[in-house]
Design a protein around this motif. Structure first.
Motif, PDB file in Angstrom:
ATOM      1  N   LEU A  52       4.602  15.026   2.326  1.00  0.00           N
ATOM      2  CA  LEU A  52       3.542  14.495   1.476  1.00  0.00           C
ATOM      3  C   LEU A  52       4.078  13.539   0.417  1.00  0.00           C
ATOM      4  O   LEU A  52       3.532  12.448   0.230  1.00  0.00           O
ATOM      5  CB  LEU A  52       2.785  15.643   0.804  1.00  0.00           C
ATOM      6  CG  LEU A  52       1.674  15.223  -0.164  1.00  0.00           C
ATOM      7  CD1 LEU A  52       0.633  14.364   0.533  1.00  0.00           C
ATOM      8  CD2 LEU A  52       1.017  16.449  -0.804  1.00  0.00           C
ATOM      9  N   ASP A  53       5.126  13.918  -0.293  1.00  0.00           N
ATOM     10  CA  ASP A  53       5.648  13.053  -1.347  1.00  0.00           C
ATOM     11  C   ASP A  53       6.066  11.696  -0.787  1.00  0.00           C
ATOM     12  O   ASP A  53       5.785  10.652  -1.375  1.00  0.00           O
ATOM     13  CB  ASP A  53       6.840  13.723  -2.037  1.00  0.00           C
ATOM     14  CG  ASP A  53       6.418  14.864  -2.957  1.00  0.00           C
ATOM     15  OD1 ASP A  53       5.211  14.952  -3.250  1.00  0.00           O
ATOM     16  OD2 ASP A  53       7.284  15.642  -3.373  1.00  0.00           O
ATOM     17  N   ARG A  54       6.736  11.726   0.357  1.00  0.00           N
ATOM     18  CA  ARG A  54       7.182  10.475   0.950  1.00  0.00           C
ATOM     19  C   ARG A  54       5.992   9.639   1.427  1.00  0.00           C
ATOM     20  O   ARG A  54       5.980   8.416   1.285  1.00  0.00           O
ATOM     21  CB  ARG A  54       8.127  10.749   2.123  1.00  0.00           C
ATOM     22  CG  ARG A  54       8.794   9.486   2.668  1.00  0.00           C
ATOM     23  CD  ARG A  54       9.905   9.830   3.627  1.00  0.00           C
ATOM     24  NE  ARG A  54       9.403  10.515   4.815  1.00  0.00           N
ATOM     25  CZ  ARG A  54      10.187  10.950   5.804  1.00  0.00           C
ATOM     26  NH1 ARG A  54      11.497  10.812   5.710  1.00  0.00           N
ATOM     27  NH2 ARG A  54       9.666  11.555   6.856  1.00  0.00           N
ATOM     28  N   ALA A  55       4.973  10.308   1.976  1.00  0.00           N
ATOM     29  CA  ALA A  55       3.789   9.586   2.439  1.00  0.00           C
ATOM     30  C   ALA A  55       3.075   8.912   1.269  1.00  0.00           C
ATOM     31  O   ALA A  55       2.605   7.772   1.388  1.00  0.00           O
ATOM     32  CB  ALA A  55       2.842  10.545   3.165  1.00  0.00           C
ATOM     33  N   ILE A  56       2.982   9.598   0.127  1.00  0.00           N
ATOM     34  CA  ILE A  56       2.335   9.002  -1.042  1.00  0.00           C
ATOM     35  C   ILE A  56       3.148   7.805  -1.543  1.00  0.00           C
ATOM     36  O   ILE A  56       2.585   6.766  -1.908  1.00  0.00           O
ATOM     37  CB  ILE A  56       2.156  10.053  -2.153  1.00  0.00           C
ATOM     38  CG1 ILE A  56       1.148  11.125  -1.711  1.00  0.00           C
ATOM     39  CG2 ILE A  56       1.680   9.399  -3.446  1.00  0.00           C
ATOM     40  CD1 ILE A  56       1.001  12.268  -2.702  1.00  0.00           C
ATOM     41  N   GLN A  57       4.466   7.953  -1.559  1.00  0.00           N
ATOM     42  CA  GLN A  57       5.307   6.836  -1.986  1.00  0.00           C
ATOM     43  C   GLN A  57       5.146   5.638  -1.057  1.00  0.00           C
ATOM     44  O   GLN A  57       5.042   4.490  -1.512  1.00  0.00           O
ATOM     45  CB  GLN A  57       6.778   7.271  -2.001  1.00  0.00           C
ATOM     46  CG  GLN A  57       7.159   8.185  -3.156  1.00  0.00           C
ATOM     47  CD  GLN A  57       8.629   8.579  -3.083  1.00  0.00           C
ATOM     48  OE1 GLN A  57       9.010   9.482  -2.361  1.00  0.00           O
ATOM     49  NE2 GLN A  57       9.455   7.876  -3.833  1.00  0.00           N
ATOM     50  N   ASP A  58       5.138   5.882   0.239  1.00  0.00           N
ATOM     51  CA  ASP A  58       4.956   4.801   1.201  1.00  0.00           C
ATOM     52  C   ASP A  58       3.596   4.127   1.009  1.00  0.00           C
ATOM     53  O   ASP A  58       3.484   2.897   1.049  1.00  0.00           O
ATOM     54  CB  ASP A  58       5.061   5.342   2.627  1.00  0.00           C
ATOM     55  CG  ASP A  58       6.450   5.842   2.966  1.00  0.00           C
ATOM     56  OD1 ASP A  58       7.383   5.584   2.175  1.00  0.00           O
ATOM     57  OD2 ASP A  58       6.607   6.497   4.013  1.00  0.00           O
ATOM     58  N   ALA A  59       2.556   4.941   0.811  1.00  0.00           N
ATOM     59  CA  ALA A  59       1.215   4.386   0.626  1.00  0.00           C
ATOM     60  C   ALA A  59       1.138   3.564  -0.652  1.00  0.00           C
ATOM     61  O   ALA A  59       0.466   2.519  -0.692  1.00  0.00           O
ATOM     62  CB  ALA A  59       0.186   5.522   0.592  1.00  0.00           C
ATOM     63  N   GLU A  60       1.820   4.025  -1.698  1.00  0.00           N
ATOM     64  CA  GLU A  60       1.845   3.255  -2.946  1.00  0.00           C
ATOM     65  C   GLU A  60       2.489   1.892  -2.726  1.00  0.00           C
ATOM     66  O   GLU A  60       1.983   0.854  -3.195  1.00  0.00           O
ATOM     67  CB  GLU A  60       2.613   4.023  -4.014  1.00  0.00           C
ATOM     68  CG  GLU A  60       2.720   3.275  -5.346  1.00  0.00           C
ATOM     69  CD  GLU A  60       3.799   3.832  -6.255  1.00  0.00           C
ATOM     70  OE1 GLU A  60       4.100   3.159  -7.266  1.00  0.00           O
ATOM     71  OE2 GLU A  60       4.346   4.903  -5.956  1.00  0.00           O
ATOM     72  N   ALA A  61       3.616   1.883  -1.999  1.00  0.00           N
ATOM     73  CA  ALA A  61       4.291   0.621  -1.723  1.00  0.00           C
ATOM     74  C   ALA A  61       3.403  -0.311  -0.908  1.00  0.00           C
ATOM     75  O   ALA A  61       3.301  -1.503  -1.198  1.00  0.00           O
ATOM     76  CB  ALA A  61       5.603   0.894  -0.987  1.00  0.00           C
TER      77      ALA A  61
END
Length: 623
Positions: A577-586
């Motif tokens: 989840l944390d990585r997915a949110i970071q990717d989506a933010e980028a």
């Protein structure tokens, strides 16, 4: 009229005979009544086969505002149908509302559907009369508004259709033919079809039965087909699962004990491949590292002495990057969901809570006072209550707050959903709503407060459950555009493999990833989404980020739609989840205004424009 289906260089091939033509047949690509595109619908013969076409009229619709007209202009090519073979049509549903205009919904053998066609100048009777002259068409025994269409060119399809087995005709058709639809859009082709419900198997005295429930059922059938096509033709559906409805009910599984798990949507544990799910490294700047949750001390610092939030943007930023400490969620979620204004004081919020509690009890009393005798004459109430009773006993039962027999919290969950069906009677109750309510009740631990938080959330996401599925259609269309913008190779792969409808992401969008993460994670994700910090459609960027992560595997294994749907479902519990949110933010940062322009105005969870008839415009209302 030129033949756009194929150019064979032959006058005989190009020759067509128009057998039906009607002007001012209108679609509504947005959820607003003023957003409409009028066009000409035709039936024509070519080489002995019947085709349907719909082409928008030139210029903006006279009933649309100038700003809306500009917005609608880009949809004209997207929604144009040049040549649809009637052999690809499974059935046509005719709607004749008491007030308003007649319209039809054309449903393909694949389970996909075109937007409703409204006949503002009449002509539906003539349309069906013409159809009867050229194709085999028969009224359904289960629903008099449904007309089954089939030219029976394929013997397998003919034999299976005659059996009237649920889902069989579309399976046979999918195995026996290739899709010959021809749309005019280039990279946008095939996006405009939306998933439609399977044929209703229960007779009902209520012609307004929620079509959104049928949509979920049909989507479940697609998932089941992706897992086991052969067995779907012969399995006795009545014993397929413990809590399923009779034959036609295939509902979303809820992450519960094995007893309550529905095998038709979520994968069994053994179906998850033993090899780790490899993903791609994203070739872009990562989003910011996740921060610690909002603490009590930080929350207090955001408030002035009277309880006002002094900097709402800074608060939303903090929640976006770190979430909220669980002890604060009961208070902070009310702001994120819009139950409380950021500039409200302690005293104002206390007064409002008392008023809302009294209002909730008044609404609840409406259904509590219905006697058994009254209920016998109240079909809609019985249907909704029955549906809610079935759903709540399989919602998050693995969570201690809801586990066990005779759990009081399950009863409260049911009461809130029943009360909401009276509070918003037009929208009512649809499968998936209990998924949204369960975490809210868990956090609030108060019936009235949970109800109003849920009602506020449905102001944003209620369009997901509209009968015409315009809310879901708009989000999947926007997702398609975002993937085209942010990952052209993946978008092109989906186009080449007839996956541009993005229905493999249907579950992600419908219930905001509820099946993909555990209970604690979903509370964190939802509060991130509710901040609307970078975008009110951040969930769509999250979809893109996850797809992009697994692009290499999707393309490398040459996944078709069914394989892709199975793969996406098996990602449940596997996504970081944390990585997915970071990717989506980028991705959201990179897309910028171009990304925002991919999302049509009013796409959920945007707040819909309120009309005289209420927030949620249903199909049978005058548009």
């Amino acid at each position: 009229m030129r033949n756009d289906l194929a150019d064979r260089g032959s006058d005989e091939t190009a020759r067509i005979d128009v057998v039906y033509e009607k002007e001012r047949v209108t679609i509504h690509p947005t959820q607003y009544g003023s957003g409409r595109i009028s066009g000409k619908l035709r039936l024509f013969l070519q080489q002995g086969s019947l085709f349907l076409s719909w082409e928008p009229s030139e210029g903006a619709d006279s009933l649309s505002t100038s700003s809306m007209g500009v917005e609608l202009e880009k949809y004209r090519n997207l929604y144009t149908i040049k040549a649809l073979p009637l052999s690809d049509v499974r059935f046509i549903r005719r709607h004749t509302p008491t007030f308003g205009y007649d319209y039809i919904i054309i449903v393909l053998s694949s389970g996909l559907a075109f937007p409703p066609f409204y006949f503002y100048n009449g002509g539906i009777r003539e349309l069906f009369a013409t159809l009867k002259q050229h194709v085999f068409i028969i009224r359904s025994d289960d629903d008099p508004n449904v007309f089954l269409v089939n030219d029976f060119q394929d013997p397998l399809q003919k034999s299976l259709s005659s059996l009237e087995l649920p889902g069989v005709a579309s399976v046979a058709n999918a195995m026996s033919r290739q899709n010959s639809l021809s749309f005019t859009g280039s990279v946008d082709e095939a996006r405009h079809v939306s998933h439609y419900g399977s044929k209703q198997k229960h007779k009902s005295n209520d012609p307004g039965r929620d079509l959104s429930i049928q949509v979920l059922e049909k989507f479940s059938l697609v998932t089941k087909f992706a897992r086991d096509t052969t067995s779907s033709l012969f399995r006795d559906n009545s014993g397929a699962h413990a809590y399923g409805r009779q034959q036609h009910e295939y509902v979303f599984d809820n992450k519960a004990s094995d007893t309550h798990k529905n095998q038709y949507i979520a994968p069994e544990k053994e179906s998850i491949p033993s090899a780790p799910l490899e993903s791609d490294p994203l070739p872009l700047v990562w989003g910011k590292q996740r921060d610690r949750p909002l603490s009590v001390e930080e929350w207090t610092a955001f408030l002035d002495p009277e309880g006002r939030v002094m900097d709402s943007k800074a608060l939303r930023k903090k929640v976006f990057y770190g979430g909220v400490d669980h002890v604060l969620r009961k208070e902070v979620w009310k702001f994120l969901l819009g139950c409380h204004e950021y500039d409200s004081t302690y005293a104002e919020r206390e007064y409002l809570a008392a008023m809302k509690r009294a209002e909730y009890e008044a609404i609840k009393s409406q259904w509590k006072s219905i006697s058994a005798t009254q209920a016998k004459r109240f079909t809609k109430f019985r249907e909704r209550k029955g549906l809610i009773d079935k759903d709540v006993v399989r919602t998050d039962r693995s969570v201690p707050y809801y586990e066990g027999d005779d759990n009081r919290n399950v009863v409260v969950l049911r009461d809130i959903l029943l009360t909401y069906s009276f509070y918003n009677f037009d929208l009512g109750y649809c499968q998936g709503m209990s998924d949204f309510l369960a975490p809210i009740l868990y956090v609030m631990e108060d019936e009235s407060e949970s109800f109003w938080c849920f009602a506020s959330l449905m102001e944003r996401l209620g369009a997901n459950f509209n009968r015409d599925q315009n809310g879901m259609h708009a989000q999947l269309l926007a997702l398609s555009k975002l993937v085209e913008l942010l990952d052209p190779p993946l978008h092109n792969y989906f186009r080449q493999n007839d996956c541009l409808n993005y229905f493999f992401c249907f579950r992600w969008v419908l219930i905001q990833f509820k099946r993909e993460f555990d209970f604690d994670q979903i509370m964190l994700l939802w509060e991130v989404l509710w901040t609307h910090y970078l975008s009110e459609h951040f969930h769509l960027y999250l979809c893109v980020a996850i797809l992009k992560r697994y692009r290499q595997r999707i393309i490398g294994e040459q996944m078709d739609f069914d394989t892709l749907l199975k793969f996406i479902n098996e990602l449940s519990g596997q996504i970081n989840l944390d990585r997915a949110i970071q990717d989506a933010e980028a991705l959201c940062t990179i897309a910028g205004e171009n990304g925002a322009s991919c999302i049509p105005p009013g796409t959920p969870p945007s707040m819909p424009i309120e009309t005289d008839g209420g927030l949620y415009v249903q199909q049978d209302e005058v548009l």
